[in-house]
Design an enzyme around this catalytic site. Structure first.
Site, PDB file in Angstrom:
ATOM      1  N   ARG A 171      -2.922  -8.438  -5.513  1.00  0.00           N
ATOM      2  CA  ARG A 171      -1.636  -8.202  -4.873  1.00  0.00           C
ATOM      3  C   ARG A 171      -0.556  -8.024  -5.933  1.00  0.00           C
ATOM      4  NH1 ARG A 171      -4.746  -7.616  -1.585  1.00  0.00           N
ATOM      5  NH2 ARG A 171      -4.940  -8.543   0.492  1.00  0.00           N
ATOM      6  N   HIS A 201       1.173  -1.521   3.501  1.00  0.00           N
ATOM      7  CA  HIS A 201       0.058  -0.803   2.889  1.00  0.00           C
ATOM      8  C   HIS A 201       0.495  -0.075   1.624  1.00  0.00           C
ATOM      9  CE1 HIS A 201      -3.261  -1.549   5.480  1.00  0.00           C
ATOM     10  NE2 HIS A 201      -2.748  -0.978   6.557  1.00  0.00           N
ATOM     11  N   CYS A 211      -1.144  -4.243  -1.939  1.00  0.00           N
ATOM     12  CA  CYS A 211      -2.389  -4.264  -2.697  1.00  0.00           C
ATOM     13  C   CYS A 211      -2.227  -3.528  -4.027  1.00  0.00           C
ATOM     14  CB  CYS A 211      -3.505  -3.609  -1.900  1.00  0.00           C
ATOM     15  SG  CYS A 211      -3.936  -4.475  -0.369  1.00  0.00           S
TER      16      CYS A 211
END
Length: 257
Positions: free
Chosen positions: A243, A160, A234
């Site tokens: 990405r 994340h 991300c």
């Protein structure tokens, strides 16, 4: 005239009650939204980071005692190689002849620890990239179907950028030659950052192939087999539209013990 005045007063009273009620609703909605933001940006990070730290400590304890994590044998090389903490110049590919240990990590099992000194990051690596079982727990996830640490091919990871521990929030701070270490029960593998792809499509599967190369931006990637590591997250922050990709090359392996 009196009738008209009474009607006007009642109409104004209803209008004031409506405004007051609408204001209360807006304040309530705002408070709920604020609580949701606090939960996402603070509470999930706090819980995930604490859980990840406990898992790292548990893995180190298991490895120190010599007992396999969760009863599973790892599936990665354990052949010795020179030790290095910094990459000497641009990352150079070397030839390894690893010995594989039988068995593979179970789905969602934490089985390795990723350390990135520049980011002051030390986080568990788990099998798979499931959000509820891996990424939202503050772990880094291993793309199933890609190679394991130290194996020829591409050891590809996801994490994340924001919320749930956000282990890869500061990935853009990495620079070529920065070191990445992956510790397992069998060995410690040191990679050196080699190339960075600032932005590509979230569906760019080429970046995690055995010989990684972007299908969207073909000028980024490699054209020959090697021992690669891929970090994906991300970008931009607080979105999942694109990405970012960081690639590294294996520079050393040191067997545990």
């Amino acid at each position: 005239m009196r009738v008209v005045q009474h009607r006007d007063r009642r109409r104004r009273a209803r209008w004031r009650r409506g405004l007051w009620g609408g204001g209360e609703v807006l304040v309530t909605v705002g408070a709920v939204l604020m609580l949701l933001v606090v939960h996402q940006l603070w509470w999930t990070n706090r819980e995930a980071r604490q859980g990840a730290e406990r898992k790292v400590a548990a893995l180190e304890k298991e490895w120190g005692s010599g007992s396999p994590a969760s009863g599973d044998a790892p599936a990665w090389p354990s052949a010795p190689a020179p030790t290095a903490t910094r990459a000497p110049g641009r990352a150079r590919q070397r030839s390894y002849t690893p010995v594989l240990v039988p068995g593979r990590p179970r789905r969602s099992q934490a089985y390795a620890v990723l350390t990135i000194p520049r980011l002051h990051l030390r986080v568990p690596v788990a099998e798979g990239v499931s959000k509820p079982d891996v990424l939202n727990r503050g772990y880094v996830g291993h793309y199933r179907g890609t190679q394991q640490p130290g194996q020829a091919g591409n050891f590809a990871l996801a994490g994340h950028r924001n919320t749930h521990g956000e282990p890869f929030r500061y990935l853009p701070r990495l620079r070529p030659e920065d070191t990445l270490q992956v510790e397992t029960e069998a060995a410690t593998y040191t990679y050196a950052v080699d190339k960075i792809l600032p932005q590509t499509s979230s569906r760019d599967s080429g970046v995690v192939r055995p010989v990684p190369r972007s299908l969207v931006r073909p000028s980024y990637g490699y054209d020959r087999p090697g021992y690669y590591i891929t970090l994906t997250t991300c970008t931009p922050e607080f979105t999942s539209r694109y990405r970012m990709v960081v690639w590294g090359k294996l520079v050393s392996m040191r067997p545990r013990g």
